[in-house]
Design an enzyme around this catalytic site. Sequence first.
Site, PDB file in Angstrom:
ATOM      1  CB  CYS A   1      45.972  40.934  40.160  1.00  0.00           C
ATOM      2  SG  CYS A   1      47.523  41.820  39.859  1.00  0.00           S
TER       3      CYS A   1
ATOM      4  NE  ARG B   1      44.909  33.702  36.672  1.00  0.00           N
ATOM      5  CZ  ARG B   1      45.734  34.736  36.475  1.00  0.00           C
ATOM      6  NH1 ARG B   1      45.329  35.763  35.751  1.00  0.00           N
ATOM      7  NH2 ARG B   1      46.936  34.738  37.001  1.00  0.00           N
TER       8      ARG B   1
END
Length: 285
Positions: free
Chosen positions: A241, A182
């Site tokens: 995050c 990611r």
Amino acid sequence: MTWTTIVSPAELAEALGDGGNLIADCSFDLGDTEAGRRAYAEAHLPGAVYLHLDDDLSGTPDGGNGRHPLPDRAALAALLRELGLSHDTQVVAYDRSGGFYAARLWWELRWLGHEAVAVLDGGFAAWSAAGFAIESGTAPTPAAGDFVARASLEPEPASADEILADVPGKDLLVVDARDAARFRGETHALDTASGHIPGAANRFFRENLDAEGKLLPASDLQSAFAPLLARADGRTLVSQCGSGVTACHNLLALRHAGIEGARLYPGSWSEWTSDPSRPIATGED
């Protein structure tokens, strides 16, 4: 004894009969948001209450503040008070996912000024494997406590505007807790855009855990974070995050390692990418 980062199942089992504890089941699944509530009803630690990430530990998303914005501070304090929290209560949070949902409650309680909060090391799996008592159904609601929010024990959370003004990192080093794929920019179902904040470093939160899902010893965490601290070179670490949840696990690991001063970016990637004018980088750390 006050626990402020983690507590073992054996330590908690010994203390349960002493009273003065609030056990919180924070189990959750981003793909099935009622899975945690079902798991709690099926089996939980004795007397544990259930706290839902979306309903209890997050505010209302408005399309520009991320998937899991922080809840209203006074409202969260009131909820926890009604669940039995007092200023002298030891809180222990756990989940079934390596502790990163529990770490969100850990950080939020510190944000409310409550120091006696820890994450159950190894979570429900470790408790169950040790053969300690388990209950099902819904635990009776404890008598209300006397807790009110105090000055935060955590540094002021970072904002998107503050980070944007600092890109690519003059005073802040953003540390992204998402996995490497990611971070590099590979497509993921949770992300509306792919990549990372320019100048950010990558520290996948699961690297804080051993093979049994327990937090690494403090000395191992100190060694693991040493390269990041060297790279920061006086800059403040900002933990980020996808939506401000697993970022709290990195903050828990840092504090357990004795490393203080890191800040949370609550909106995280889901907030950052809600404004297409904010820059995005791709590639390796």
